[in-house]
Design an enzyme around this catalytic site. Structure first.
Site, PDB file in Angstrom:
ATOM      1  N   ASP A   6       0.935  -1.104   0.070  1.00 30.06           N
ATOM      2  CA  ASP A   6       0.018  -0.047   0.094  1.00 30.06           C
ATOM      3  C   ASP A   6       0.730   1.346  -0.097  1.00 30.06           C
ATOM      4  O   ASP A   6       1.940   0.976   0.192  1.00 30.06           O
ATOM      5  CB  ASP A   6      -1.001  -0.100   1.116  1.00 30.06           C
ATOM      6  CG  ASP A   6      -0.342   0.059   2.530  1.00 30.06           C
ATOM      7  OD1 ASP A   6       1.069  -0.533   2.554  1.00 30.06           O
ATOM      8  OD2 ASP A   6      -0.637   0.804   3.498  1.00 30.06           O
TER       9      ASP A   6
ATOM     10  N   GLU B 145       0.082  -1.024   5.661  1.00 34.37           N
ATOM     11  CA  GLU B 145       1.015  -0.587   6.593  1.00 34.37           C
ATOM     12  C   GLU B 145       0.930   0.864   7.034  1.00 34.37           C
ATOM     13  O   GLU B 145       1.545   1.159   8.070  1.00 34.37           O
ATOM     14  CB  GLU B 145       2.603  -0.951   6.113  1.00 34.37           C
ATOM     15  CG  GLU B 145       3.538  -0.850   6.974  1.00 34.37           C
ATOM     16  CD  GLU B 145       4.320   0.594   6.812  1.00 34.37           C
ATOM     17  OE1 GLU B 145       5.101   1.072   8.021  1.00 34.37           O
ATOM     18  OE2 GLU B 145       3.818   1.305   6.178  1.00 34.37           O
TER      19      GLU B 145
END
Length: 375
Positions: A81, A144
Site C-alpha cells: 500500500d 502498513e
C-alpha cells in the site's frame, strides 16, 4: 481474478518497480495490486514443480514460501500500500531517478524482493541455474500506512505466526541501500492536569491547569538522553513533548491541560523497562494523570546472528541503527532477527515528489541476489 494486471517478476527490477507503481494502491485499496502479485506468484509456483512453492492469500496480503529443504530460511517482506495519491502516478523517469507514489516507500524494495525470489525459484528448477542458499518466504502485505488494526503483517503475527518463521527477516523499507538494523521502540503518553476555569481578570477564582504541567515540562527539557551501542549500531534515545493542549479562550484560565509525550527507546529495553524509565523521568506530581496512548516494542539489530553475516558482507559492510519504528519489531517479537534493507531515501517517503534512484534499485537487487544465492 479476471482483468488482473500482469506482472513479469523476471523483468529488470527497475521495470518491475515501475509496473508496481503504476498499479495504484493507497491503503484500503490494495486488491488490484494483491491480485497482480498473487497471480504472478501462483504462475511461478505452477512452473516450479509440485510442492516447491506454496502461495497463500489472506485478505490482500500474499505469502509465498519455498520448500527446497535448506537448513535456513530468509523472510523477504514489504508492504504494497501507499499513502494517498497526490497526482504522482503513473511513474515517470528523469535521468537516473524514478518519480511516483510508492517509488521509495516501498515498491522499489518490493520489486527487488519479488524479483530475487522469482529468479531463485526458477533457477532451482533449472539445471544448471541460479540456486538459492536458503529457503525463502516472500510477503507482500496490505495496510502498513494506516492504523495497526488493518496492517497485514500484524494480522499474520496474530493469526498465522508460522508464516513469519525464519532465521532472519528483511523488510524492504527505504534505507538508502544500507542495512538499517533493528528499530527503536516508541511510547506515546498523555499527561493531564485538571484545574478550575475562571476569567483571566479574576484568575484567583480559578486554578490554572497549564501551570501544573510546568514541573513535568522542565524535567523533560532537562532530560539527557542515552546513547547505546548494540552489535555495532548506535541508538539514540529521546523523550520529547510533541504536543500541548489546554486552550479555552484568550481571556480564560484553562481548566484542563495536556502534554503529549513521545519516548523513543533503544532495543536493549523491553516495554516494561521503557515504561518504568519514562515514569521515573516524568515524576508526576499529585493531581496529574498519565495515560498510555501507544506502545510499540523495539527490535534488536540481529547482526550478530550468523545468518546475517553474509548479508553484511554482500552490502560491503554498510550498516547503521534504525531510529524510527518499523514492522521489523513484529519479527523480533517472534524471535526472528530482522533488518530494514531497501533502495531510496526515506526522506522522500510520502512526498508529492517521491522518488528513487534507478541505480540504487539495481544495486540493492544485485546485493540481494549475491546474498541469497549459492556461491
Amino acid at each position: 481474478m479476471s482483468g488482473v494486471n500482469t506482472l513479469d517478476l523476471f523483468a529488470d527490477p527497475v521495470d518491475l518497480t515501475a509496473a508496481l507503481v503504476d498499479i495504484e494502491s493507497p491503503s484500503h485499496h490494495e486488491e488490484a495490486i494483491a491480485d497482480a502479485v498473487e497471480g504472478a506468484l501462483r504462475a511461478l509456483a505452477d512452473a516450479s514443480g509440485d510442492g516447491a512453492v506454496d502461495v497463500q492469500r489472506i485478505g490482500n496480503t500474499v505469502v509465498a514460501r519455498t520448500h527446497f529443504g535448506r537448513e535456513q530460511r530468509v523472510v523477504l517482506a514489504g508492504h504494497i500500500d501507499t499513502v494517498p495519491l497526490a497526482d504522482n502516478t503513473p511513474h515517470r523517469i528523469e535521468g537516473d531517478t524514478m518519480f511516483g507514489c510508492g517509488t521509495v516507500d516501498m515498491k522499489s524494495g518490493m520489486a527487488c524482493y519479488l524479483g530475487a525470489f522469482a529468479r531463485l525459484v526458477r533457477g532451482e528448477a533449472e539445471a544448471p541455474g541460479e540456486r538459492a542458499a536458503f529457503d525463502m518466504t516472500v510477503i507482500a502485505y496490505e495496510a502498513e500506512e494506516v492504523a495497526q488494526e488493518y496492517n497485514g503483517l500484524f494480522h499474520l503475527e496474530r493469526d498465522h505466526p508460522e508464516l513469519l518463521a525464519g532465521d532472519i527477516a528483511l523488510l524492504g523499507e527505504p534505507s538508502g541501500g544500507v542495512i538499517e538494523a533493528g528499530c527503536q521502540g516508541t511510547i506515546r503518553v498523555f499527561v493531564d492536569a485538571h484545574g478550575t476555569r475562571a476569567h483571566s481578570a479574576r484568575s484567583w477564582l480559578g486554578h490554572n491547569a497549564a501551570h501544573d504541567l510546568a514541573g513535568v515540562l522542565t524535567r523533560i527539557a532537562a532530560y539527557e538522553p542515552r546513547r547505546v551501542t548494540i552489535a555495532g549500531c548506535e541508538y539514540r534515545e529521546g523523550i520529547n513533548v510533541v504536543g500541548m493542549e489546554g486552550f479555552v479562550a484568550t481571556n480564560t484560565i484553562p481548566d484542563h491541560a495536556r502534554l503529549i509525550v513521545n519516548f523513543r527507546y533503544a532495543p536493549d529495553r523491553d516495554v516494561e523497562n521503557a515504561k518504568a524509565h519514562l515514569e521515573e523521568v516524568l515524576a508526576l506530581e499529585d493531581g496529574l494523570t498519565l495515560a498510555y496512548d501507544d506502545v510499540a516494542p523495539a527490535a534488536l539489530p540481529g547482526l550478530d546472528h550468523p545468518v546475517a553475516a553474509n548479508l553484511v558482507k554482500a552490502v560491503g559492510g554498510n550498516f547503521r541503527a534504525k531510529f524510527g519504528w518499523t514492522d521489523v519489531s513484529r519479527f523480533s517479537n517472534l524471535g526472528v532477527p530482522a533488518v530494514n534493507f531497501g533502495p531510496g531515501d526515506p526522506g522522500f517517503a510520502h512526498k508529492k515528489d517521491e522518488q528513487c534512484p534507478i541505480s540504487q534499485i539495481r544495486e540493492v537487487f544485485a546485493q540481494l541476489m549475491d546474498y541469497l544465492s549459492l556461491h
